[in-house]
Design an enzyme around this catalytic site. Sequence first.
Site, PDB file in Angstrom:
ATOM      1  N   CYS A   2      58.973  29.747 138.351  1.00 40.43           N
ATOM      2  CA  CYS A   2      58.526  30.473 139.524  1.00 40.43           C
ATOM      3  C   CYS A   2      57.980  31.834 139.138  1.00 40.43           C
ATOM      4  O   CYS A   2      57.940  32.206 137.966  1.00 40.43           O
ATOM      5  CB  CYS A   2      59.683  30.660 140.510  1.00 40.43           C
ATOM      6  SG  CYS A   2      60.531  29.127 140.926  1.00 40.43           S
ATOM      7  N   LEU A  51      57.723  26.948 141.962  1.00 43.31           N
ATOM      8  CA  LEU A  51      57.302  25.693 141.363  1.00 43.31           C
ATOM      9  C   LEU A  51      58.531  24.795 141.366  1.00 43.31           C
ATOM     10  O   LEU A  51      59.502  25.056 140.665  1.00 43.31           O
ATOM     11  CB  LEU A  51      56.792  25.920 139.935  1.00 43.31           C
ATOM     12  CG  LEU A  51      56.374  24.670 139.146  1.00 43.31           C
ATOM     13  CD1 LEU A  51      55.181  23.991 139.806  1.00 43.31           C
ATOM     14  CD2 LEU A  51      56.034  25.038 137.703  1.00 43.31           C
ATOM     15  N   ILE A  54      63.901  21.513 140.053  1.00 46.99           N
ATOM     16  CA  ILE A  54      65.239  20.999 140.340  1.00 46.99           C
ATOM     17  C   ILE A  54      65.472  21.109 141.845  1.00 46.99           C
ATOM     18  O   ILE A  54      65.121  22.108 142.460  1.00 46.99           O
ATOM     19  CB  ILE A  54      66.316  21.819 139.588  1.00 46.99           C
ATOM     20  CG1 ILE A  54      66.104  21.735 138.070  1.00 46.99           C
ATOM     21  CG2 ILE A  54      67.715  21.363 139.956  1.00 46.99           C
ATOM     22  CD1 ILE A  54      66.410  20.388 137.457  1.00 46.99           C
ATOM     23  N   ASN A  75      63.474  33.262 138.487  1.00 43.68           N
ATOM     24  CA  ASN A  75      62.440  32.567 137.723  1.00 43.68           C
ATOM     25  C   ASN A  75      63.088  31.979 136.485  1.00 43.68           C
ATOM     26  O   ASN A  75      63.648  32.713 135.671  1.00 43.68           O
ATOM     27  CB  ASN A  75      61.340  33.571 137.326  1.00 43.68           C
ATOM     28  CG  ASN A  75      60.363  32.988 136.319  1.00 43.68           C
ATOM     29  OD1 ASN A  75      60.101  31.800 136.297  1.00 43.68           O
ATOM     30  ND2 ASN A  75      59.813  33.854 135.474  1.00 43.68           N
ATOM     31  N   GLU A  77      65.219  28.435 134.475  1.00 47.50           N
ATOM     32  CA  GLU A  77      66.097  27.270 134.604  1.00 47.50           C
ATOM     33  C   GLU A  77      67.442  27.584 133.955  1.00 47.50           C
ATOM     34  O   GLU A  77      67.492  28.172 132.870  1.00 47.50           O
ATOM     35  CB  GLU A  77      65.503  26.038 133.911  1.00 47.50           C
ATOM     36  CG  GLU A  77      64.180  25.554 134.468  1.00 47.50           C
ATOM     37  CD  GLU A  77      64.278  24.947 135.853  1.00 47.50           C
ATOM     38  OE1 GLU A  77      65.415  24.649 136.287  1.00 47.50           O
ATOM     39  OE2 GLU A  77      63.227  24.751 136.485  1.00 47.50           O
ATOM     40  N   SER A 363      58.711  22.187 124.224  1.00 44.96           N
ATOM     41  CA  SER A 363      57.925  22.641 123.078  1.00 44.96           C
ATOM     42  C   SER A 363      58.824  22.795 121.856  1.00 44.96           C
ATOM     43  O   SER A 363      60.047  22.736 121.954  1.00 44.96           O
ATOM     44  CB  SER A 363      57.247  23.980 123.398  1.00 44.96           C
ATOM     45  OG  SER A 363      58.136  25.064 123.157  1.00 44.96           O
TER      46      SER A 363
END
EC number: 6.3.5.4
Length: 631
Positions: A2, A51, A54, A75, A77, A363
């Site tokens: 986010c 965005l 979850i 912002n 996780e 990544s």
Amino acid sequence: MCGIAGIYHLETPKPVDPARVESMCDALAHRGPDGSGVWTAPGVALGHRRLSIIDVAGSPQPMASLDGRAMLVFNGEIYNYRELRRELQASGAQFRTDGDSEVILAAWQRWGPDCVSRLHGMFAFAIYDLDSRSLFLARDRLGVKPLFMAPLSDGSLAFGSELKALLAHPLLRREIDPLAVEDYLAWGYVPDTRSILKGVTKLPAGHSLLLRHGAPLPKPVQWWDVTFADRRKGKVEDLEAELLHLLRQAVTSRMVADVPLGAFLSGGVDSSSVVALMAEASGQPVKTCSIGFDVAALDESDYAAQVARRFGTDHRARHVSPDDFEAIDNLAGMFDEPFADASALPTWRVCQLARESVTVALSGDGADEAFAGYRRHVFQHGEDRIRGLIPQALRSPVFGALGTLYPKADWAPRPLRAKSTLLSLAGDSAQGYARSIGFTPPELRDRLYSEEFRRLRGDYRAEHTLLETMRGAPARSGLDRAQYADLKQWLPGDILTKVDRTSMAVSLEARDPLLDHRLVEFAATLPESMRVRGGQGKWLMKRTMRRSLPDEILYRPKQGFVTPIAQWFRGPLAQSAREIASGERLARTGWLDAARLGTMVEEHISGRSDHSRLLWQFLMLDRSLIHLGIS
């Protein structure tokens, strides 16, 4: 993933116009296209762009705690939120949602500022506590997620996920900090210790800030650090087993998502290791993607395809022309600050490709910093052995003189380019490492600066901060200190900034399992021989992954994303380089010796020297000034 923004009045709790925070959030719409919201109270406003990753249907933000006494914008996780949720429920906490945001609120109400040490993940968040009328800002351990801040003339502090959020505020001053220009020319990016604009700061990685109405702006508090001062003992086989466990744990914890998930796959050690462990943990083919180039010398796509076949991934590859320079203006807009890592361009392209099929991509970033995977780490290790044999009093004059006399042989094979090595050996370990990672060495910067800029810069040199970091590091050796400096400066300033901005530009969440803090802490305790051995970095990690990957992948020369900027400036960008040297925008700043820069441009175009990195720096600086509205 986010974008967050907010305003907090440090003195009198004045009303905040929600439209002002809405405009700040609108500047971050690319970070969160799935939803938005603003919450205000006397003296504070919090804004959010979402965005959904979850609990897609729930967890809107700004989010209130169950009792309404705290508000959150977040912002990132939190990968251990389910375990934390169970622990908090056992102590009486109740939850309305299934996501990680509400867990942060409950953790704050249970543990206060100490809650950050319980959170495993990537994050930047703000919590307003209505009882104490305080604002708590925090950033994750390694700086995966950014947070910019600026005190304003009305007595408020504005903050946001990117500089462009602050640029949307009418009271933000747009005055370039000359010390940030010095930093940028030295490193190719503006480190987290400052911002390109005066008055704007970045909350450092692993730090938090607790603000109260009526109290002065405090200094950030460090809540996490990594130490290289301890050495782990044990058999290689035991260390290998422990590393494998940590790698599996890091990867599987980052595979939790309620949206399509995949991975970047370059065919190098790190991304291939992540994909191997994802394939091991998944019952479905892993979605992977890679970017190749039309020039064979720059192309790694065959290695990526080999790994994809080995693990049966759902692989998508795309070849792009290296003549992709038309996207330069887009890059300047993504980064706000000048950013000269040319690999940002192919990184953006692979993010675009990934976003066509997934919303989250894992990544391989972070292993080089944690396990000593860069060539410069191997060199540092070897040079420190020489420093240990030859006293500084002898090394400094002898190697310094040789380095000064040795030509800058850009055209020569790499083993014959000894100038940098000689100059590095002339200094101590920290000075040598600062030179090895720099974009533009101090003597060249001094020749390029105007007399007026040298006056503005004063005694400050970009290397000072790095030297202080290395010399004060909790470490035993030069290699330790080099890696510590990478984790503290290079990683958040360059690598993580690059991945955050290019992925968020296309609304893609990038996750970095190899930067799990438990993995980083483990790597920092390894003996040097477990990191660098036989002229190879990442020794233990490569040995551990031999169970899954062939030697052709593990031990081939490191390549990485390469952009042919040297060729560009002798071809399609030659005129752009000339315009930078003779143009009005940089000339009006009064920072540079235009005649000297013009000479370097012509030297490069003619092929007499390779000044491509320097020209790229000035091109991105020029474009950033346009984006910042400074002309």
